[in-house]
Design an enzyme around this catalytic site. Structure first.
Site, PDB file in Angstrom:
ATOM      1  N   ASP A   9      43.528  31.242  39.923  1.00  0.00           N
ATOM      2  CA  ASP A   9      43.288  32.636  39.566  1.00  0.00           C
ATOM      3  C   ASP A   9      41.906  32.785  38.942  1.00  0.00           C
ATOM      4  OD1 ASP A   9      44.145  35.238  39.661  1.00  0.00           O
ATOM      5  OD2 ASP A   9      45.072  35.217  37.681  1.00  0.00           O
ATOM      6  N   HIS A  66      37.705  44.210  33.105  1.00  0.00           N
ATOM      7  CA  HIS A  66      38.917  43.601  32.546  1.00  0.00           C
ATOM      8  C   HIS A  66      38.541  42.571  31.473  1.00  0.00           C
ATOM      9  CE1 HIS A  66      42.926  41.792  32.389  1.00  0.00           C
ATOM     10  NE2 HIS A  66      42.392  40.616  32.651  1.00  0.00           N
ATOM     11  N   ARG A  95      38.287  39.587  20.365  1.00  0.00           N
ATOM     12  CA  ARG A  95      37.006  39.346  19.691  1.00  0.00           C
ATOM     13  C   ARG A  95      36.211  40.642  19.707  1.00  0.00           C
ATOM     14  NH1 ARG A  95      37.907  35.631  23.612  1.00  0.00           N
ATOM     15  NH2 ARG A  95      36.664  36.929  25.013  1.00  0.00           N
ATOM     16  N   THR A 108      42.567  40.301  37.467  1.00  0.00           N
ATOM     17  CA  THR A 108      42.895  41.717  37.333  1.00  0.00           C
ATOM     18  C   THR A 108      41.701  42.587  37.688  1.00  0.00           C
ATOM     19  OG1 THR A 108      44.359  41.084  35.559  1.00  0.00           O
ATOM     20  CG2 THR A 108      43.848  43.421  35.747  1.00  0.00           C
TER      21      THR A 108
END
Lengths: 428, 428
Positions: A122, A129, A138, A357
């Protein structure tokens, strides 16, 4: 890289009537590959055409139902098969007489995983994203320094990938204790922050040998095609487990792929220049080519739909939660393949690369609930009044994608659909 | 969990003479499984006995060379096969007359990967490795807060796993710029911090279905056996790429497994209580059982040997770089399986779990050069005067393992051997 040939002529019509409807995902210009079986029958290879499937074995076009073998052929073999399919399915073709018996209605069959997926990787190609999610962890430093240089990726779990229609149980797992002294025990229970991820899947075609990188120029010749992909994620499990080696149980309980693989050949009319934002660094030479700059991106519109259990009972098809476009990705398909193999890693036929994503630049274009609900802080109100920060039991998520532009026939990806079942009773 | 039966009787002797030698890795009490082929022949399943292999098909014990199918049988089927092997190979057995023709010398065959590895997961079970490596990245906070609760693991790459004897090219990759203004380009070139990792491989036996966790009590029934495993690592590539999703190209260019899978049945005499250091938290209930406490650990001595090109030319077998013991691992085999499946993830026959680098508590017990050379700061001086901070081209790394204790027959794992070839010329 991408070539327009006469299989893409928008004027082409098929003797399969349903393929000529304006709203079909599967006109004769598409010809995506999948694996299906009739009730009680064996798995077969097929090509979607309108609301039908052409059985490739019955049509005499392949000898076996081994999709991985077909995927492993050189690109020119695949293109010759595409040309033969396009010719034979055209209105007026003499093949109609014999191939008509090789048709089966999509409604009459079960679709399987399109191939055996050896390894699944992936990626993380949407900078939108990465930035939005990074900001939740963060706030001052959302995007890590490697992001604009390295197509970030990690290995996922192949065994738990299912095909559209997959139902899976809400996963159990450890999560960080909410309020507790340092070192106290984590929680253990069903995930409370279950999410989807809107992705494209990239299925590999011709393999490369271990130790032999694929150049960015050659990369697309090794790609069989694209599908929709939902990389279900348990955000609370992920938050506790992912340091220092990355996501694991938060992701590997289920992933869902759509049944039809749309070839890059079918997507040729929808290629776009690949451009980085002003001021961003150019990719390193091994990730750069003129073809990649000229047409590395692909204009694919992506949608996420949610159908809750209540909607289903009410006969409601669901709400569209977001829309985004693959052209907004920060890395192209060719770059992912070149990067993955530059160290000699071998990609095999049927291996799956997830895009990561695919969120767009606007907040409402987030490809996950984590983004749309701002980490669960701002619930979405659905059309029937229900609210969602994360997925509830009974929810069905439906991914859709299509390509449209003037002067080309619309190409669709079909659907990728999956449903959350309640957590199992583990008796603990 | 682990059971002592008469196949483990240390007094047992075989009619295969070489199996009775005190120093053999493969006495009749071991009986590990592997896959081999004669020159020009097909792959066959075999069991190592002394310096020979019993061809399981020729002996009429299995029907096909499909190791994954054998691995997928219930544990009792596997144990029945072990009992039949033990009986038939015993000194005095009438099987000798027929099985003698089913023997082939190990020296005469090529060993293959023992099975098809669908998915590969790597764990991080040595707290000593995690602490030492963590200290190099985070001096004040070497061990992350999840470590004592979560058996940390991540997915690895299955396609690039090879069998002992593997040669691989030094990988290319991006690495962090050493001295440069923020945002400047990373380096791109062959890795300069190439390392090995001393691990055990855990091969899965009977599968669990997606959505159906395996309890810690049942976990070992799903394990086929253990092998040696070297998870080669490019530390400089890893340092730049691994945030936020974990190691990727730093690991997936090659991993090497030993050819013989030693079953847990053969290791029963070497089980030890599993104890955590005083003051450490007890595992969560899903990772805890009385059997796991009583005998979850396994007393396996592990060794790393290095043979440089110069040593090879001089006929020198190599230097032993370190020794450690699997009993020092922070998580047991049963805990890894229970954790991996608690969210419903399905483990299939032939899937591989890596233990993670098995370093002992003392600095000289580091299971990687990263540890032994203190992150490259303190080179090791070899017996021939050569120095090593990381691996050089031509280096061969040899992993070995064995179990020994009074009152039991010594059980060995054979070797896991791999050699670094120079980086390819990528023409850039």
């Amino acid at each position: 890289m991408s070539r327009i040939d006469d299989t893409l002529d928008p004027a082409l019509r098929s003797w399969v009537d349903s393929a000529n409807r304006a709203d079909t995902d599967f006109p004769i210009q598409n010809l995506p590959f999948g694996r299906f079986r009739r009730a009680g029958g064996d798995w077969r290879l097929g090509v979607a055409i309108g609301d039908q499937i052409l059985d490739l074995q019955a049509a005499g076009l392949v000898e076996s139902a081994d999709m991985n073998r077909l995927m492993g052929q050189p690109a020119q073999v695949r293109r010759a098969l595409r040309a033969a399919l396009s010719e034979g399915l055209r209105a007026g073709s003499t093949q109609a007489a014999t191939w008509r018996d090789a048709l089966v209605s999509q409604a009459a069959v079960e679709m399987g995983l399109p191939c055996t997926i050896g390894d699944y990787t992936d990626f993380y190609t949407s900078i939108h994203h990465a930035t939005t999610v990074g900001r939740q962890f963060r706030p001052d430093n959302p995007l890590l320094p490697n992001y604009k240089w390295v197509p970030i990726g990690y290995h996922g779990r192949a065994s738990s990938i299912g095909v559209s229609g997959q139902h899976f149980h809400r996963p159990w797992g450890q999560t960080r204790p909410a309020t507790a002294p340092e070192g106290s025990a984590p929680n253990f229970g069903p995930s409370r922050r279950l999410d989807y991820e809107l992705e494209l899947g990239i299925f590999m075609g011709q393999p490369n040998a271990l130790g032999e990188p694929v150049s960015v120029e050659q990369a697309e010749e090794h790609v069989f095609g694209l599908s929709l992909f939902n990389d279900w994620s348990a955000r609370d499990i992920q938050g506790w487990e992912y340091q220092p080696l990355g996501p694991f149980l938060a992701k590997n309980f289920a992933s869902t792929v759509s049944p039809w693989i749309v070839t890059l050949d079918a997507l040729a009319p929808f290629r776009l220049p690949f451009r980085r934002p002003e001021g961003d660094p150019a990719p390193l030479p091994y990730l750069d080519s003129s073809a990649n700059r000229d047409q590395g991106a692909i204009d694919i519109t992506l949608e996420v739909w949610l159908q809750t259990a209540a909607m289903r009972e009410a006969g409601h098809a669901g709400d569209r939660l977001s829309t985004s476009n693959y052209a907004d990705a920060y890395w192209t398909v060719a770059q992912l393949v070149a990067h993955h193999t530059v160290n000699g890693c071998n990609l095999q036929s049927g291996d799956l690369l997830g895009s990561g994503t695919l969120s767009g630049p606007k907040p409402e274009q987030g490809g996950s609930l984590l983004e749309l609900s701002q980490g669960g802080k701002q619930a979405l109100t659905l059309s029937n009044g229900e609210q969602r920060s994360f997925l509830e039991d009974g929810d069905t998520v439906i991914l859709k994608a299509y390509c449209e532009r003037a002067g080309a026939r619309r190409i669709g990806f079909g659907e990728c659909r999956g449903t959350v079942l309640p957590a199992r009773d583990l008796g603990r």
